[in-house]
Scaffold this motif. Structure first.
Motif, mmCIF file in Angstrom:
data_model
loop_
_atom_site.group_PDB
_atom_site.id
_atom_site.type_symbol
_atom_site.label_atom_id
_atom_site.label_comp_id
_atom_site.label_asym_id
_atom_site.label_seq_id
_atom_site.Cartn_x
_atom_site.Cartn_y
_atom_site.Cartn_z
ATOM 1 N N PHE A 32 5.006 -8.712 1.188
ATOM 2 C CA PHE A 32 5.675 -7.058 1.732
ATOM 3 C C PHE A 32 4.538 -6.669 0.844
ATOM 4 O O PHE A 32 4.201 -5.174 0.807
ATOM 5 C CB PHE A 32 6.648 -6.422 1.436
ATOM 6 N N VAL A 33 2.409 -6.738 2.268
ATOM 7 C CA VAL A 33 1.722 -5.874 1.631
ATOM 8 C C VAL A 33 1.736 -4.016 3.279
ATOM 9 O O VAL A 33 1.514 -4.510 4.370
ATOM 10 C CB VAL A 33 0.348 -6.670 2.071
ATOM 11 N N TRP A 34 2.288 -3.414 2.794
ATOM 12 C CA TRP A 34 1.940 -2.557 3.750
ATOM 13 C C TRP A 34 0.201 -2.024 4.647
ATOM 14 O O TRP A 34 0.509 -2.167 5.901
ATOM 15 C CB TRP A 34 2.293 -1.318 3.279
ATOM 16 N N CYS A 35 -0.354 -2.279 4.014
ATOM 17 C CA CYS A 35 -1.887 -1.579 4.584
ATOM 18 C C CYS A 35 -3.378 -2.459 4.267
ATOM 19 O O CYS A 35 -2.578 -3.102 2.638
ATOM 20 C CB CYS A 35 -2.241 -0.586 4.837
ATOM 21 N N PRO A 36 -3.905 -2.439 4.071
ATOM 22 C CA PRO A 36 -5.612 -2.306 4.019
ATOM 23 C C PRO A 36 -5.553 -2.878 2.758
ATOM 24 O O PRO A 36 -6.195 -3.370 2.069
ATOM 25 C CB PRO A 36 -6.758 -2.973 5.026
ATOM 26 N N GLU A 37 -5.339 -1.220 2.208
ATOM 27 C CA GLU A 37 -5.265 -0.908 0.493
ATOM 28 C C GLU A 37 -4.999 -1.815 -0.226
ATOM 29 O O GLU A 37 -5.482 -2.122 -1.483
ATOM 30 C CB GLU A 37 -4.639 0.584 0.496
ATOM 31 N N GLY A 38 -3.897 -2.377 0.290
ATOM 32 C CA GLY A 38 -2.774 -3.666 -0.985
ATOM 33 C C GLY A 38 -2.056 -3.407 -1.100
ATOM 34 O O GLY A 38 -1.503 -3.739 -2.356
ATOM 35 N N LEU A 39 -1.635 -2.049 -0.593
ATOM 36 C CA LEU A 39 -0.232 -1.289 -1.085
ATOM 37 C C LEU A 39 1.498 -2.359 -0.691
ATOM 38 O O LEU A 39 1.018 -2.736 0.694
ATOM 39 C CB LEU A 39 -0.133 -0.085 -0.467
ATOM 40 N N ASP A 40 1.714 -2.386 -1.635
ATOM 41 C CA ASP A 40 2.957 -3.748 -1.849
ATOM 42 C C ASP A 40 4.156 -2.661 -2.124
ATOM 43 O O ASP A 40 4.584 -2.304 -3.144
ATOM 44 C CB ASP A 40 2.603 -5.065 -3.446
#
Length: 252
Positions: A32-40
């Motif tokens: 479950f990756v929220w965004c291109p910043e890689g926040l999981d």
């Protein structure tokens, strides 16, 4: 001319293969990756405890996030506007042995019963692409039970004032933040892709107007050691500008 929904359905059906080939490894099959910043989500915990809870993923793509939720014991339903994206979801289901019930649907009219879910989530799914985000937010509120939580991520509104360019060119504003003209691609007179711009104030007002309560706003920072470029997102820009906004809402 096509509506936003029709244009984007056609675009995603035509580009799903390339999208999954380019970004599938970063997204993971059960992650479950929220965004291109890689926040999981495993680290962020924005949804709270998911085991035993009913969860709806909005604009699921190949259902990577939904599959992670299944692996954590949630009861999950998911949908996407693109049939081709859902075929990738079925492929990954078969490869991983984790099955996600997924349907083809439009986020502005959800095919789910009132108060059917404890949680809802959307990682860059549907909301940036619809002409009527208030309709989507009201539908989400309708299908959430009392006390239900909705968390969604979108491109940070400030990005619209800058070129969608990962290099230094993307650090110089070339348009007004307050210009709400959508980004539109055309094939002759035919609209083939649409993405809509809302300011931060617009999003807050839409959430309030829908009857949801805004509980939190997260602007993920670009992490050290993350060197992957995704479109206009890059380490260079990420050191200067927020790329993603994540809103946490609830139904009172």
């Amino acid at each position: 001319m096509r509506s936003s929904s029709a244009a984007n359905r056609h675009w995603w059906d035509g580009n799903a293969d390339d999208y999954q080939a380019e970004h599938g490894a970063f997204l993971g099959d059960v992650s479950f990756v929220w965004c291109p910043e890689g926040l999981d989500e495993a680290a962020a915990g924005l949804l709270g405890e998911v085991s035993g809870r009913s969860v709806l993923e909005i604009g699921c793509g190949a259902a990577q996030c939904a599959r992670w939720l299944v692996s954590r014991g949630a009861r999950v339903a998911a949908f996407d506007i693109s049939h081709r994206q859902l075929l990738h979801a079925r492929r990954i289901d078969e490869e991983t042995g984790l099955s996600v019930p997924a349907a083809q649907a439009d986020a502005e009219s959800l095919p789910f019963a009132d108060a059917a879910f404890d949680l809802a989530c959307s990682a860059f799914g549907a909301l940036p692409f619809v002409a009527d985000p208030l309709a989507v937010l009201r539908e989400v509120r309708r299908v959430l039970g009392t006390g239900g939580r909705f968390v969604f991520s979108v491109s940070h509104p400030i990005r619209w004032a800058f070129p969608d360019d990962p290099s230094e060119r993307g650090l110089t504003s070339d348009r007004s933040y307050f210009d709400r003209s959508p980004y539109v691609e055309r094939d002759g007179a035919e609209i083939t892709y649409v993405e809509h711009h809302r300011t931060m104030g617009d999003w807050v007002s839409l959430i309030v107007a829908s009857g949801l309560r805004l509980d939190g706003l997260l602007e993920p920072e670009w992490p050290e050691g993350h060197d992957e470029v995704w479109g206009g997102w890059s380490p260079l820009r990420g050191r200067h500008l927020p790329g993603t906004a994540i809103f946490t809402c609830s139904k009172a």
